[in-house]
Design an enzyme around this catalytic site. Structure first.
Site, PDB file in Angstrom:
ATOM      1  N   ASN A 123       0.915  -1.083  -0.157  1.00 38.94           N
ATOM      2  CA  ASN A 123      -0.101   0.039  -0.020  1.00 38.94           C
ATOM      3  C   ASN A 123       0.939   1.263   0.002  1.00 38.94           C
ATOM      4  O   ASN A 123       1.881   1.273   0.572  1.00 38.94           O
ATOM      5  CB  ASN A 123      -0.703  -0.077   1.161  1.00 38.94           C
ATOM      6  N   HIS A 143       5.954  -0.594  -2.729  1.00 40.94           N
ATOM      7  CA  HIS A 143       5.526   0.169  -3.923  1.00 40.94           C
ATOM      8  C   HIS A 143       5.592   1.422  -3.686  1.00 40.94           C
ATOM      9  O   HIS A 143       5.063   2.305  -4.605  1.00 40.94           O
ATOM     10  CB  HIS A 143       4.237  -0.561  -4.151  1.00 40.94           C
ATOM     11  N   CYS A 182      11.795  12.759  -8.259  1.00 40.77           N
ATOM     12  CA  CYS A 182      12.295  13.205  -9.650  1.00 40.77           C
ATOM     13  C   CYS A 182      12.346  12.011 -10.622  1.00 40.77           C
ATOM     14  O   CYS A 182      13.399  11.106 -10.332  1.00 40.77           O
ATOM     15  CB  CYS A 182      13.597  14.130  -9.503  1.00 40.77           C
ATOM     16  N   CYS A 201      16.516  12.294 -11.682  1.00 39.91           N
ATOM     17  CA  CYS A 201      17.581  11.968 -10.601  1.00 39.91           C
ATOM     18  C   CYS A 201      17.225  11.230  -9.424  1.00 39.91           C
ATOM     19  O   CYS A 201      18.023  10.866  -8.817  1.00 39.91           O
ATOM     20  CB  CYS A 201      18.331  13.481 -10.440  1.00 39.91           C
ATOM     21  N   THR A 235      -4.673  -8.702  -0.061  1.00 36.65           N
ATOM     22  CA  THR A 235      -3.947  -8.682  -0.821  1.00 36.65           C
ATOM     23  C   THR A 235      -4.415  -9.899  -2.112  1.00 36.65           C
ATOM     24  O   THR A 235      -4.644 -11.023  -1.581  1.00 36.65           O
ATOM     25  CB  THR A 235      -2.473  -8.624  -0.929  1.00 36.65           C
ATOM     26  N   ASN A 246      -8.641 -12.592   4.080  1.00 36.78           N
ATOM     27  CA  ASN A 246      -9.191 -12.134   2.876  1.00 36.78           C
ATOM     28  C   ASN A 246     -10.600 -12.705   2.562  1.00 36.78           C
ATOM     29  O   ASN A 246     -10.791 -13.826   3.072  1.00 36.78           O
ATOM     30  CB  ASN A 246      -8.322 -12.510   1.850  1.00 36.78           C
ATOM     31  N   PRO A 247     -11.643 -11.857   2.579  1.00 37.22           N
ATOM     32  CA  PRO A 247     -12.833 -12.252   2.285  1.00 37.22           C
ATOM     33  C   PRO A 247     -13.138 -13.265   1.025  1.00 37.22           C
ATOM     34  O   PRO A 247     -13.968 -13.636   0.858  1.00 37.22           O
ATOM     35  CB  PRO A 247     -13.603 -11.246   1.959  1.00 37.22           C
ATOM     36  N   GLU A 248     -12.087 -13.012   0.181  1.00 34.81           N
ATOM     37  CA  GLU A 248     -12.164 -13.983  -1.175  1.00 34.81           C
ATOM     38  C   GLU A 248     -10.940 -14.897  -1.223  1.00 34.81           C
ATOM     39  O   GLU A 248      -9.923 -14.531  -0.650  1.00 34.81           O
ATOM     40  CB  GLU A 248     -12.004 -12.826  -2.351  1.00 34.81           C
TER      41      GLU A 248
HETATM   42  C1  BV8 Z   1       8.351  -5.370 -11.953  1.00 37.27           C
HETATM   43  C2  BV8 Z   1       1.905   1.224  -7.062  1.00 37.27           C
HETATM   44  C3  BV8 Z   1       9.999  -5.646 -13.994  1.00 37.27           C
HETATM   45  C4  BV8 Z   1       1.399   2.232  -7.962  1.00 37.27           C
HETATM   46  C5  BV8 Z   1       1.494  -0.796  -7.965  1.00 37.27           C
HETATM   47  C6  BV8 Z   1       4.242  -6.928 -18.266  1.00 37.27           C
HETATM   48  C7  BV8 Z   1       4.977  -5.792 -18.300  1.00 37.27           C
HETATM   49  C8  BV8 Z   1       5.583  -5.217 -17.238  1.00 37.27           C
HETATM   50  C9  BV8 Z   1       5.689  -5.853 -15.955  1.00 37.27           C
HETATM   51  C10 BV8 Z   1       5.043  -7.192 -15.936  1.00 37.27           C
HETATM   52  C11 BV8 Z   1       4.261  -7.640 -17.191  1.00 37.27           C
HETATM   53  N1  BV8 Z   1       3.470  -8.700 -16.585  1.00 37.27           N
HETATM   54  C12 BV8 Z   1       3.698  -9.123 -15.411  1.00 37.27           C
HETATM   55  C13 BV8 Z   1       4.467  -8.008 -15.006  1.00 37.27           C
HETATM   56  C14 BV8 Z   1       5.009  -7.835 -13.733  1.00 37.27           C
HETATM   57  C15 BV8 Z   1       4.390  -7.001 -13.063  1.00 37.27           C
HETATM   58  C16 BV8 Z   1       2.853  -7.855 -12.541  1.00 37.27           C
HETATM   59  O1  BV8 Z   1       3.060  -8.368 -11.521  1.00 37.27           O
HETATM   60  N2  BV8 Z   1       1.920  -7.498 -13.084  1.00 37.27           N
HETATM   61  C17 BV8 Z   1       0.599  -8.232 -12.811  1.00 37.27           C
HETATM   62  C18 BV8 Z   1      -0.591  -7.302 -12.751  1.00 37.27           C
HETATM   63  C19 BV8 Z   1       0.613  -9.539 -13.308  1.00 37.27           C
HETATM   64  N3  BV8 Z   1       5.050  -6.480 -11.888  1.00 37.27           N
HETATM   65  C20 BV8 Z   1       5.576  -5.177 -12.229  1.00 37.27           C
HETATM   66  O2  BV8 Z   1       5.615  -4.451 -13.164  1.00 37.27           O
HETATM   67  C21 BV8 Z   1       6.605  -4.765 -10.970  1.00 37.27           C
HETATM   68  N4  BV8 Z   1       7.835  -4.364 -11.623  1.00 37.27           N
HETATM   69  O3  BV8 Z   1       8.215  -6.473 -12.209  1.00 37.27           O
HETATM   70  O4  BV8 Z   1       9.541  -4.752 -12.741  1.00 37.27           O
HETATM   71  C22 BV8 Z   1      11.461  -5.529 -13.959  1.00 37.27           C
HETATM   72  C23 BV8 Z   1      12.142  -6.287 -13.858  1.00 37.27           C
HETATM   73  C24 BV8 Z   1      13.375  -6.296 -14.221  1.00 37.27           C
HETATM   74  C25 BV8 Z   1      13.972  -4.864 -14.487  1.00 37.27           C
HETATM   75  C26 BV8 Z   1      13.097  -3.944 -14.681  1.00 37.27           C
HETATM   76  C27 BV8 Z   1      11.754  -4.081 -14.168  1.00 37.27           C
HETATM   77  C28 BV8 Z   1       6.043  -3.424 -10.360  1.00 37.27           C
HETATM   78  C29 BV8 Z   1       4.731  -4.068  -9.690  1.00 37.27           C
HETATM   79  C30 BV8 Z   1       4.098  -2.616  -8.783  1.00 37.27           C
HETATM   80  C31 BV8 Z   1       3.065  -2.025  -9.642  1.00 37.27           C
HETATM   81  N5  BV8 Z   1       2.928  -0.914  -8.643  1.00 37.27           N
HETATM   82  N6  BV8 Z   1       1.136  -0.054  -7.215  1.00 37.27           N
HETATM   83  C32 BV8 Z   1      -0.154   2.638  -7.872  1.00 37.27           C
HETATM   84  O5  BV8 Z   1      -0.750   2.376  -6.855  1.00 37.27           O
HETATM   85  O6  BV8 Z   1      -0.268   3.545  -8.369  1.00 37.27           O
HETATM   86  S1  BV8 Z   1       0.575  -2.213  -8.100  1.00 37.27           S
HETATM   87  C33 BV8 Z   1      -0.905  -2.093  -7.338  1.00 37.27           C
HETATM   88  O7  BV8 Z   1      -1.413  -3.573  -7.043  1.00 37.27           O
HETATM   89  C34 BV8 Z   1      -0.768  -1.598  -5.695  1.00 37.27           C
HETATM   90  O8  BV8 Z   1       0.736  -1.465  -5.391  1.00 37.27           O
HETATM   91  C35 BV8 Z   1      -1.460  -2.596  -5.054  1.00 37.27           C
HETATM   92  O9  BV8 Z   1      -1.038  -2.814  -3.893  1.00 37.27           O
HETATM   93  C36 BV8 Z   1      -1.127  -3.977  -5.816  1.00 37.27           C
HETATM   94  C37 BV8 Z   1      -1.407  -5.208  -5.369  1.00 37.27           C
HETATM   95  O10 BV8 Z   1      -2.787  -5.278  -5.233  1.00 37.27           O
HETATM   96  P1  BV8 Z   1      -3.538  -5.243  -3.895  1.00 37.27           P
HETATM   97  O11 BV8 Z   1      -2.709  -4.731  -2.881  1.00 37.27           O
HETATM   98  O12 BV8 Z   1      -3.592  -7.054  -3.722  1.00 37.27           O
HETATM   99  O13 BV8 Z   1      -5.016  -5.002  -4.223  1.00 37.27           O
HETATM  100  P2  BV8 Z   1      -6.186  -5.776  -4.957  1.00 37.27           P
HETATM  101  O14 BV8 Z   1      -6.862  -4.563  -5.254  1.00 37.27           O
HETATM  102  O15 BV8 Z   1      -5.541  -6.589  -6.248  1.00 37.27           O
HETATM  103  O16 BV8 Z   1      -6.734  -6.825  -4.237  1.00 37.27           O
HETATM  104  C38 BV8 Z   1      -7.475  -6.550  -2.973  1.00 37.27           C
HETATM  105  C39 BV8 Z   1      -7.634  -7.535  -1.961  1.00 37.27           C
HETATM  106  O17 BV8 Z   1      -8.236  -7.176  -0.721  1.00 37.27           O
HETATM  107  C40 BV8 Z   1      -8.437  -8.520  -2.634  1.00 37.27           C
HETATM  108  O18 BV8 Z   1      -8.092  -9.878  -2.582  1.00 37.27           O
HETATM  109  C41 BV8 Z   1      -9.743  -8.245  -1.761  1.00 37.27           C
HETATM  110  O19 BV8 Z   1     -10.476  -9.791  -1.780  1.00 37.27           O
HETATM  111  C42 BV8 Z   1      -9.214  -8.038  -0.509  1.00 37.27           C
HETATM  112  N7  BV8 Z   1     -10.108  -7.172   0.328  1.00 37.27           N
HETATM  113  C43 BV8 Z   1     -11.072  -6.534  -0.111  1.00 37.27           C
HETATM  114  N8  BV8 Z   1     -11.603  -5.937   1.203  1.00 37.27           N
HETATM  115  C44 BV8 Z   1     -11.137  -6.451   2.188  1.00 37.27           C
HETATM  116  C45 BV8 Z   1      -9.912  -7.510   1.888  1.00 37.27           C
HETATM  117  N9  BV8 Z   1      -9.229  -7.944   2.538  1.00 37.27           N
HETATM  118  C46 BV8 Z   1      -9.211  -7.836   3.708  1.00 37.27           C
HETATM  119  N10 BV8 Z   1     -10.240  -7.080   4.413  1.00 37.27           N
HETATM  120  C47 BV8 Z   1     -11.172  -6.360   3.547  1.00 37.27           C
HETATM  121  N11 BV8 Z   1     -11.753  -5.497   4.425  1.00 37.27           N
HETATM  122 ZN    ZN Z   2      16.050  15.562 -10.505  1.00 36.07          ZN
END
Ligand code: BV8
Ligand code: ZN
Length: 244
Positions: A108, A125, A133, A136, A189, A214-216
């Site tokens: 988060n 994240h 920036c 830089c 998550t 997690n609810p799901e």
């Molecule tokens: C990397 C910050 C590579 C920004 C976020 C194609 C191109 C490029 C990369 C990829 C690609 N395919 C796959 C990848 C890798 C990619 C990835 O994993 N994609 C996924 C979608 C398949 N990962 C990346 O790109 C990462 N970097 O791999 O770099 C690389 C390697 C070498 C050299 C250079 C580069 C970077 C990933 C970070 C992205 N940034 N956010 C912003 O927020 O604006 S991701 C975003 O999703 C958030 O950070 C969030 O936290 C994260 C995960 O989501 P969750 O937190 O799980 O939230 P979500 O809504 O999904 O789920 C909520 C859950 O809560 C559910 O399960 C629900 O049931 C539950 N819930 C609901 N209510 C409750 C509850 N639980 C408890 N109590 C409740 N009340």
């Molecule tokens: Zn700068």
């Protein structure tokens, strides 16, 4: 003695492991902040629904149309401007005292864990309340404005976009904590975003007692030793009750 009222067999198993544990690691996602009113990413009311994450949370999108990306983040900062930590965040702040070693790892970017009193939170994240920036990497806190850094680069939110590397040190510390935890909780998550989503699987591999809150269902549900189906705001205060 802490209040363990309403302890069923599930909580019995958790307390049995937690009482024995030297180290505990907790991994949180957007679900933990849902009860504070922060929309999750992939839920039905998810904030991605009007946009595709790949469209906006990427360096390409920022280079192509910085104003559109910055507008989206300004909207998100608006949405979280006056949110408060919920009982789930507060329970995790209490959990620190319960173990010799405790590590909180979050995906988060809303800063609610620190606001609830958690110390030393690993933000995999980044944090939407800071700018960085784009050229830089120099950071600035909330409230400072002006689009450009002294180096001429544009400022952007200090968060990790898709296709960007996670902060190396933070990731290393998180991997280390997952490998050495006696008890590992994966809370709120969808366990879809890598490399962060490796963590619960690594903890399970290394022999930790793993709990999913997690609810799901998620891709980790079948491997977790204990699945607590429901909201983090109600389960976490039962796992880490107030003392006294
Ligand atoms: C990397 C910050 C590579 C920004 C976020 C194609 C191109 C490029 C990369 C990829 C690609 N395919 C796959 C990848 C890798 C990619 C990835 O994993 N994609 C996924 C979608 C398949 N990962 C990346 O790109 C990462 N970097 O791999 O770099 C690389 C390697 C070498 C050299 C250079 C580069 C970077 C990933 C970070 C992205 N940034 N956010 C912003 O927020 O604006 S991701 C975003 O999703 C958030 O950070 C969030 O936290 C994260 C995960 O989501 P969750 O937190 O799980 O939230 P979500 O809504 O999904 O789920 C909520 C859950 O809560 C559910 O399960 C629900 O049931 C539950 N819930 C609901 N209510 C409750 C509850 N639980 C408890 N109590 C409740 N009340
Ligand atoms: Zn700068």
């Amino acid at each position: 003695m802490s209040d363990r009222s309403g302890t069923g067999p599930d909580l019995e198993r958790f307390f049995a492991s937690a009482d024995e544990a030297r180290s505990c690691a907790v991994f949180t996602g957007a679900g933990v902040s849902a009860e504070s009113g922060v929309p999750t990413f992939r839920g039905k009311e998810g904030m991605w629904k009007d946009f595709k994450a790949e469209e906006l949370a990427t360096p390409e999108a920022f280079e192509r149309d910085p104003d559109r990306v910055l507008e989206w983040y300004a909207w998100r900062r608006e949405k979280i401007a006056d949110i408060e930590p919920n009982p789930g965040h507060e329970a995790l702040a209490r959990a620190e005292e319960r173990f010799e070693e405790f590590t909180l790892i979050t995906q988060n970017i809303d800063g609610l864990h620190e606001q609830a009193g958690s110390r030393d939170v690993i933000e995999l994240h980044g944090n939407i309340l800071r700018d960085r920036c784009h050229v830089c990497g120099s950071r600035r806190g909330p409230g400072e404005d002006g689009p450009r850094c002294t180096c001429g680069g544009r400022y952007r939110p200090d968060v990790v976009w898709f296709g960007e590397m996670l902060p190396q040190q933070a990731l290393e510390r998180a991997f280390q904590a997952a490998r050495s935890a006696d008890v590992f909780l994966s809370v709120g998550t969808s366990t879809l975003v890598y490399p962060a989503a490796y963590l619960p699987f690594m903890a399970h591999e290394a022999g930790a007692f793993t709990v999913e809150v997690n609810p799901e269902r998620t891709p980790f549900s079948d491997q977790a030793d204990l699945v607590l189906r429901g909201a983090s705001g109600s389960w976490l205060p039962r796992l880490f009750p107030r003392e006294g």
